[in-house]
Design a protein around this motif. Structure first.
Motif, PDB file in Angstrom:
ATOM      1  N   UNK A  17     -10.476   0.796  13.440  1.00 30.67           N
ATOM      2  CA  UNK A  17     -11.442   0.007  12.730  1.00 30.67           C
ATOM      3  C   UNK A  17     -10.703  -0.750  12.401  1.00 30.67           C
ATOM      4  N   UNK A  18     -11.299  -2.632  12.825  1.00 29.04           N
ATOM      5  CA  UNK A  18     -10.154  -3.383  12.447  1.00 29.04           C
ATOM      6  C   UNK A  18      -9.763  -3.633  11.007  1.00 29.04           C
ATOM      7  N   UNK A  19     -11.031  -3.839  10.184  1.00 31.18           N
ATOM      8  CA  UNK A  19     -10.404  -3.556   8.627  1.00 31.18           C
ATOM      9  C   UNK A  19      -9.528  -3.574   8.008  1.00 31.18           C
ATOM     10  N   UNK A  20      -9.033  -2.092   8.391  1.00 29.57           N
ATOM     11  CA  UNK A  20      -7.974  -1.771   8.237  1.00 29.57           C
ATOM     12  C   UNK A  20      -6.066  -2.195   8.080  1.00 29.57           C
ATOM     13  N   UNK A  21      -7.069  -3.045   9.535  1.00 29.44           N
ATOM     14  CA  UNK A  21      -5.231  -3.337   9.400  1.00 29.44           C
ATOM     15  C   UNK A  21      -5.510  -4.440   8.899  1.00 29.44           C
ATOM     16  N   UNK A  22      -6.088  -5.481   8.065  1.00 29.74           N
ATOM     17  CA  UNK A  22      -5.696  -6.280   6.719  1.00 29.74           C
ATOM     18  C   UNK A  22      -4.998  -5.078   5.772  1.00 29.74           C
ATOM     19  N   UNK A  23      -3.609  -5.529   5.848  1.00 25.03           N
ATOM     20  CA  UNK A  23      -2.584  -4.792   4.832  1.00 25.03           C
ATOM     21  C   UNK A  23      -3.616  -4.989   3.345  1.00 25.03           C
ATOM     22  N   UNK A  24      -3.894  -5.729   2.846  1.00 29.75           N
ATOM     23  CA  UNK A  24      -4.857  -6.028   1.170  1.00 29.75           C
ATOM     24  C   UNK A  24      -6.182  -5.325   1.583  1.00 29.75           C
ATOM     25  N   UNK A  84     -10.432 -13.911   6.783  1.00 27.48           N
ATOM     26  CA  UNK A  84     -10.114 -13.937   8.107  1.00 27.48           C
ATOM     27  C   UNK A  84      -9.170 -12.999   8.475  1.00 27.48           C
ATOM     28  N   UNK A  85      -9.271 -12.034   9.486  1.00 31.50           N
ATOM     29  CA  UNK A  85      -8.224 -10.919   9.988  1.00 31.50           C
ATOM     30  C   UNK A  85      -6.969 -11.820  10.204  1.00 31.50           C
ATOM     31  N   UNK A  86      -5.361 -10.932   9.861  1.00 33.24           N
ATOM     32  CA  UNK A  86      -3.984 -11.950   9.952  1.00 33.24           C
ATOM     33  C   UNK A  86      -3.893 -12.065  11.754  1.00 33.24           C
ATOM     34  N   UNK A  87      -3.429 -11.984  12.057  1.00 32.87           N
ATOM     35  CA  UNK A  87      -2.852 -11.879  13.473  1.00 32.87           C
ATOM     36  C   UNK A  87      -2.085 -10.401  13.530  1.00 32.87           C
ATOM     37  N   UNK A  88      -2.507 -10.216  15.120  1.00 27.81           N
ATOM     38  CA  UNK A  88      -2.606  -8.271  14.930  1.00 27.81           C
ATOM     39  C   UNK A  88      -1.224  -8.304  15.259  1.00 27.81           C
ATOM     40  N   UNK A  89      -0.621  -9.074  15.537  1.00 29.05           N
ATOM     41  CA  UNK A  89       1.256  -8.707  15.675  1.00 29.05           C
ATOM     42  C   UNK A  89       1.656  -8.337  14.366  1.00 29.05           C
ATOM     43  N   UNK A  90       1.087  -9.119  13.101  1.00 27.20           N
ATOM     44  CA  UNK A  90       1.475  -8.694  11.476  1.00 27.20           C
ATOM     45  C   UNK A  90       0.469  -7.050  11.237  1.00 27.20           C
ATOM     46  N   UNK A  91      -0.582  -7.046  11.432  1.00 27.80           N
ATOM     47  CA  UNK A  91      -1.157  -6.363  10.342  1.00 27.80           C
ATOM     48  C   UNK A  91      -1.039  -4.849  11.090  1.00 27.80           C
ATOM     49  N   UNK A  92      -1.472  -5.183  12.940  1.00 28.18           N
ATOM     50  CA  UNK A  92      -2.100  -3.755  13.500  1.00 28.18           C
ATOM     51  C   UNK A  92      -1.269  -2.604  13.241  1.00 28.18           C
ATOM     52  N   UNK A  93      -1.944  -1.090  13.201  1.00 31.02           N
ATOM     53  CA  UNK A  93      -1.812  -0.457  12.810  1.00 31.02           C
ATOM     54  C   UNK A  93      -0.021   0.363  13.454  1.00 31.02           C
ATOM     55  N   UNK A  94      -0.414   0.178  14.835  1.00 29.92           N
ATOM     56  CA  UNK A  94       1.255   0.566  15.744  1.00 29.92           C
ATOM     57  C   UNK A  94       2.145  -0.478  15.095  1.00 29.92           C
ATOM     58  N   UNK A  95       2.119  -1.375  14.527  1.00 31.32           N
ATOM     59  CA  UNK A  95       3.400  -2.512  13.822  1.00 31.32           C
ATOM     60  C   UNK A  95       3.517  -1.490  13.082  1.00 31.32           C
ATOM     61  N   UNK A 147       1.039  -1.030  -0.155  1.00 39.58           N
ATOM     62  CA  UNK A 147      -0.001  -0.339   0.274  1.00 39.58           C
ATOM     63  C   UNK A 147       1.121   1.037  -0.224  1.00 39.58           C
ATOM     64  N   UNK A 148       2.094   1.141   1.034  1.00 37.14           N
ATOM     65  CA  UNK A 148       2.803   2.208   0.749  1.00 37.14           C
ATOM     66  C   UNK A 148       3.145   2.696  -0.379  1.00 37.14           C
ATOM     67  N   UNK A 149       3.844   1.771  -1.264  1.00 36.28           N
ATOM     68  CA  UNK A 149       4.582   1.693  -2.639  1.00 36.28           C
ATOM     69  C   UNK A 149       3.482   2.523  -3.616  1.00 36.28           C
ATOM     70  N   UNK A 150       2.437   1.511  -3.652  1.00 32.44           N
ATOM     71  CA  UNK A 150       1.390   2.505  -4.353  1.00 32.44           C
ATOM     72  C   UNK A 150       0.693   3.631  -4.303  1.00 32.44           C
TER      73      UNK A 150
END
Length: 326
Positions: free
Chosen positions: A239-246, A307-318, A144-147
């Protein structure tokens, strides 16, 4: 995020110089009551200084993300900073002289200055193109950052390119003839003379088309699309859905497409000699189609596909803390 200390230093220094110039121009607006081409004489350097600040800082940050051709990128950024500095020096010098900087062919000296500005614009555009190529080749971990970065810099190149259209003689100037002896060749406005009724702050024409609008909108995609992504990241904790990088990637793609459509719309409007604030039916229909398509695609982008991915890889803070480059 790369540390600000790794940002391209010449561009950062140039942005600092433009911050000083913005203050000087603001003082000029207060104490100098001269008017040129229907606008306060210090308004142009003020607008250019503010625009150059955000443009330079965005490029300085993006160059810190380049993973291949760093030396080429450093030189390209430095050339952009020098070109912008040269353009700003001419604009300010002409203000001090009480003369137009753009489209001025009144004397051999004025014409030389304007031709020099044309060269600086070509150099600026070319340097930005080199940076765009390097960013297209860069290994940026988050897609997303790249695009957001790549779409922003490519649209900025398109927006900057509209500056070349302004330097061409207008149909009215061609019809008048004697271009070799004309004091002014080229214009911001389409269908009306420069210096007429205009919008506050921007100075854009309210009676005809204005090529500065697509120029401005296109160039500032460089900042707005990355800022859109940062807004998504900031909203992710709520908004948990936004934690998904896709999902973030799909939304950035939708935003990039919508932004490109808006650039095309305001360009079409300006070339038809139509003021931004007085759209006709065709413009309104096109705008409605863009809004509708963006809303539909945005809704589709938000739909969960897995299904949402694990928080440790998708959380906004990470996401905000991790390095964006591989």
């Amino acid at each position: 995020m790369p540390s600000w200390r790794s940002w391209h230093r010449p561009l950062v220094l140039f942005a600092a110089a433009m911050a000083v110039m913005a203050v000087v121009s603001a003082v000029g607006l207060l104490v100098d009551d001269r008017v040129l081409a229907g606008s306060a004489i210090w308004f142009k350097p003020f607008k250019f200084a503010v625009s150059f600040i955000v443009y330079a800082l965005a490029l300085a940050w993006m160059l810190a993300l380049v993973t291949r051709g760093r030396r080429v990128g450093w030189w390209a950024g430095t050339v952009v900073a020098l070109a912008c500095l040269g353009e700003m020096a001419i604009i300010t010098g002409q203000v001090i002289r009480g003369k137009r900087s753009h489209f001025n062919h009144a004397t051999p000296f004025d014409e030389t200055l304007f031709n020099t500005m044309a060269v600086t614009v070509v150099v600026l555009w070319t340097g930005t193109l080199v940076i765009a190529v390097l960013l297209l080749r860069a290994r940026i971990a988050d897609r997303a950052t790249a695009w957001a970065i790549r779409s922003g810099v490519l649209l900025a190149l398109v927006g900057a390119g509209f500056g070349f259209l302004m330097t061409q003689p207008t149909p009215e100037q061609r019809a008048a003839g004697n271009l070799d002896n004309a004091d002014v060749i080229g214009a911001h406005s389409v269908g009306v003379a420069d210096g007429g009724p205009s919008m506050p702050l921007t100075g854009w024409s309210t009676t005809g088309g204005d090529l500065r609008i697509p120029h401005f909108v296109g160039m500032h995609a460089l900042q707005l699309l990355p800022l859109f992504l940062l807004a998504l990241v900031a909203l992710a904790p709520r908004l948990p859905r936004l934690r998904d990088p896709r999902v973030r990637l799909r939304l950035v793609l939708v935003a990039s497409g919508a932004y490109a459509a808006v650039v095309a719309l305001v360009t079409w409007q300006a070339l038809r000699g139509q003021p931004l604030i007085h759209p006709d039916g065709a413009t309104l229909v096109a705008a409605a189609l863009i809004v509708t398509a963006t809303a539909v695609c945005g809704h589709g982008a938000l739909r969960s596909t897995a299904a949402p991915q694990k928080a440790d890889s998708d959380s906004a803070s990470d996401f905000a803390d991790k390095e964006l480059v591989a």
